[in-house]
Write a protein that holds these residues in place. Structure first.
Motif, short mmCIF file in Angstrom:
data_model
loop_
_atom_site.label_atom_id
_atom_site.label_comp_id
_atom_site.label_asym_id
_atom_site.label_seq_id
_atom_site.Cartn_x
_atom_site.Cartn_y
_atom_site.Cartn_z
N GLY A 194 -79.81 64.58 14.44
CA GLY A 194 -81.23 64.30 14.25
C GLY A 194 -81.78 64.70 12.91
N VAL A 195 -80.95 65.34 12.06
CA VAL A 195 -81.45 65.80 10.77
C VAL A 195 -81.78 64.62 9.86
N GLY A 196 -80.99 63.55 9.96
CA GLY A 196 -81.21 62.39 9.11
C GLY A 196 -82.56 61.75 9.34
N ASP A 197 -83.00 61.69 10.61
CA ASP A 197 -84.31 61.10 10.91
C ASP A 197 -85.43 61.93 10.32
N VAL A 198 -85.29 63.24 10.37
CA VAL A 198 -86.30 64.12 9.79
C VAL A 198 -86.32 63.97 8.27
N ALA A 199 -85.11 63.89 7.67
CA ALA A 199 -85.03 63.75 6.21
C ALA A 199 -85.65 62.44 5.74
N ARG A 200 -85.53 61.40 6.56
CA ARG A 200 -86.08 60.10 6.18
C ARG A 200 -87.60 60.13 6.09
N GLN A 201 -88.23 61.05 6.81
CA GLN A 201 -89.69 61.15 6.80
C GLN A 201 -90.21 62.17 5.79
N ASP A 309 -77.33 62.40 4.61
CA ASP A 309 -76.79 61.05 4.66
C ASP A 309 -76.21 60.71 6.03
N ILE A 310 -75.37 61.61 6.55
CA ILE A 310 -74.76 61.37 7.86
C ILE A 310 -75.76 61.61 8.98
N GLY A 311 -76.69 62.54 8.77
CA GLY A 311 -77.73 62.80 9.77
C GLY A 311 -77.44 63.93 10.71
N SER A 312 -76.35 64.67 10.48
CA SER A 312 -76.00 65.77 11.37
C SER A 312 -75.26 66.85 10.60
N ALA A 313 -75.22 68.04 11.18
CA ALA A 313 -74.43 69.16 10.66
C ALA A 313 -73.39 69.53 11.70
N ALA A 314 -72.17 69.81 11.25
CA ALA A 314 -71.09 70.15 12.17
C ALA A 314 -70.39 71.41 11.68
N ALA A 315 -69.93 72.22 12.64
CA ALA A 315 -69.32 73.51 12.30
C ALA A 315 -67.99 73.35 11.58
N ASP A 316 -67.33 72.19 11.73
CA ASP A 316 -66.02 72.01 11.09
C ASP A 316 -66.11 71.25 9.77
N ARG A 317 -67.31 71.04 9.26
CA ARG A 317 -67.45 70.35 7.99
C ARG A 317 -66.87 71.21 6.86
N GLY A 318 -66.22 70.54 5.91
CA GLY A 318 -65.66 71.24 4.77
C GLY A 318 -64.32 71.89 5.04
N LEU A 319 -63.70 71.58 6.17
CA LEU A 319 -62.41 72.19 6.50
C LEU A 319 -61.37 71.80 5.45
N GLN A 320 -60.73 72.77 4.84
CA GLN A 320 -59.71 72.63 3.81
C GLN A 320 -60.25 72.02 2.51
N ALA A 321 -61.57 71.94 2.38
CA ALA A 321 -62.14 71.38 1.15
C ALA A 321 -61.82 72.25 -0.06
#
Length: 396
Positions: A194-201, A309-321
């Motif tokens: 739901g973050v993307g919808d908020v960012a759009r506004q 951009d994607i509209g969400s945050a996930a705990a596994d984002r950036g794994l091995q980045a």
């Protein structure tokens, strides 16, 4: 590179000679016109290019484009929409590889970059969705919090004199654990949507971090037939992803700082020999802590752009980045031992990564070979950088 990079050395200036001085006349007559000083070693343009840190990455980029141009040229990979796909992947990696490159030139590592991406994403999503903060305030909170953590990383490394590998490895686990724990505590799940919808506004989030730029220009290109139009009247490629613009701006600024400023000379000096640099007045502690802050900023920028951009945050984002950023920097000519490297080369390394990761899906090759290719490229880059360093050391 060492302390020699502290100042831009000028050719040694000799006092003007008197043409009536017999000694000068003899010296002049002894040297025939057009003769070259044997003490001055001339280097061919090819050898000069070979000694550039970004040469291997540039050669690798040309090779990768040739390979995929022959194997996937007719599959749409190099159409405008295909170009936007792989360039967007390269841009995300490019953001963190620029920060990792500068830190590695200074002789340090940050293994917490990937975990910082996931944690800063939660610093945006949780206050926005569960505490009803304005998303612009949550984004500012994420940047400040990430940069403070980066400063803490740098402070602990400099204060304790422990290897940055160990300190940032600890933060890798701490931040990843906090990301998982906080997301489950507040949202009872590891993905917050739901973050993307908020960012759009929100004007700030939408203008700087979400979607694409130059929509009107691409719409005009569609109307004159240069860009394919969909049945809905929208161009197939509606604009340039904003992550590409952020990557370009960050790479230009950091490349300029590294090549043309005193602080850039300090970075090379600190990575070449920190004790010698300190003895001639370089603020070693300030330089290194600043670069840890920069890597945290780059990780947070990556995360904010991705969350909006994607509209969400996930705990596994950036794994091995963090490892991918180091690979891109090494492919770009940065030495693991510090004191040598190039932001331009790291950007080419990220471009290779993006082209291969997306390009392999346009061919009949199994995507599992992608990691094999990265490993081969890393090994080739390390061997080539070792060869170049041996040549430079032997020529001194």
């Amino acid at each position: 590179m060492g302390v020699a990079n502290l100042f831009h050395a000028n050719p040694r200036k000799h006092p003007p000679t008197d043409p009536q001085d017999p000694s000068n006349a003899n010296a002049t007559s002894a040297a025939p016109a057009g003769a070259t000083d044997e003490r001055v070693r001339k280097e061919s343009w090819f050898r000069h290019l070979l000694n550039r840190p970004e040469f291997a990455a540039l050669a690798g980029t040309v090779m990768v484009f040739l390979v995929f141009g022959l194997s996937a040229g007719n599959s749409g990979m190099f159409n405008l929409d295909g170009v936007m796909n792989w360039s967007q992947v390269a841009a995300y990696l490019g953001l963190i590889s620029v920060g990792a490159c500068l830190l590695m030139i200074a002789g340090e590592f940050d293994l917490s970059i990937g975990s910082m991406i996931g944690f800063s994403g939660m610093m945006v999503a949780l206050p926005t969705m569960y505490f009803h903060w304005p998303i612009a305030l949550a984004i500012l909170f994420a940047f400040v919090g990430s940069m403070l953590l980066g400063a803490l990383n740098g402070y602990l490394v400099m204060r304790t004199r422990l290897p940055s590998f160990i300190v940032t490895l600890a933060f890798l686990f701490i931040l990843r654990g906090l990301t998982l724990a906080l997301s489950v505590m507040f949202a009872d799940r590891t993905i917050i949507s739901g973050v993307g919808d908020v960012a759009r506004q929100d004007w700030f989030a939408h203008t700087f971090f979400q979607g694409v730029a130059f929509k009107g220009f691409f719409l005009w290109l569609g109307h004159i037939g240069l860009v394919k139009m969909l049945d809905t009247g929208v161009p197939l490629v509606p604009g340039i992803p904003k992550v590409l613009l952020w990557w370009l701006a960050l790479a230009i600024v950091c490349a300029f700082v590294l090549a043309r400023t005193r602080f850039g000379n300090w970075i090379f000096a600190v990575g070449g020999d920190a004790n010698a640099a300190k003895n001639v007045g370089v603020p070693v502690r300030r330089v290194k802590i600043s670069l840890f802050v920069l890597t945290a900023f780059c990780a947070c920028l990556y995360s904010v752009l991705q969350v909006c951009d994607i509209g969400s945050a996930a705990a596994d984002r950036g794994l091995q980045a963090e490892f991918e950023a180091i690979i891109a920097a090494v492919i770009g000519g940065t030495l693991l031992t510090g004191g040598y490297g190039s932001v331009v080369g790291a950007s080419f390394g990220a471009l290779i990564f993006g082209v291969v990761q997306i390009g392999i899906t346009y061919t009949n090759i199994d995507s599992d070979w992608f990691r094999v290719f990265l490993g081969v490229m890393l090994l080739f880059a390390v061997l080539f950088n070792h060869y170049v360093r041996s040549r430079v050391s032997a020529s001194r």
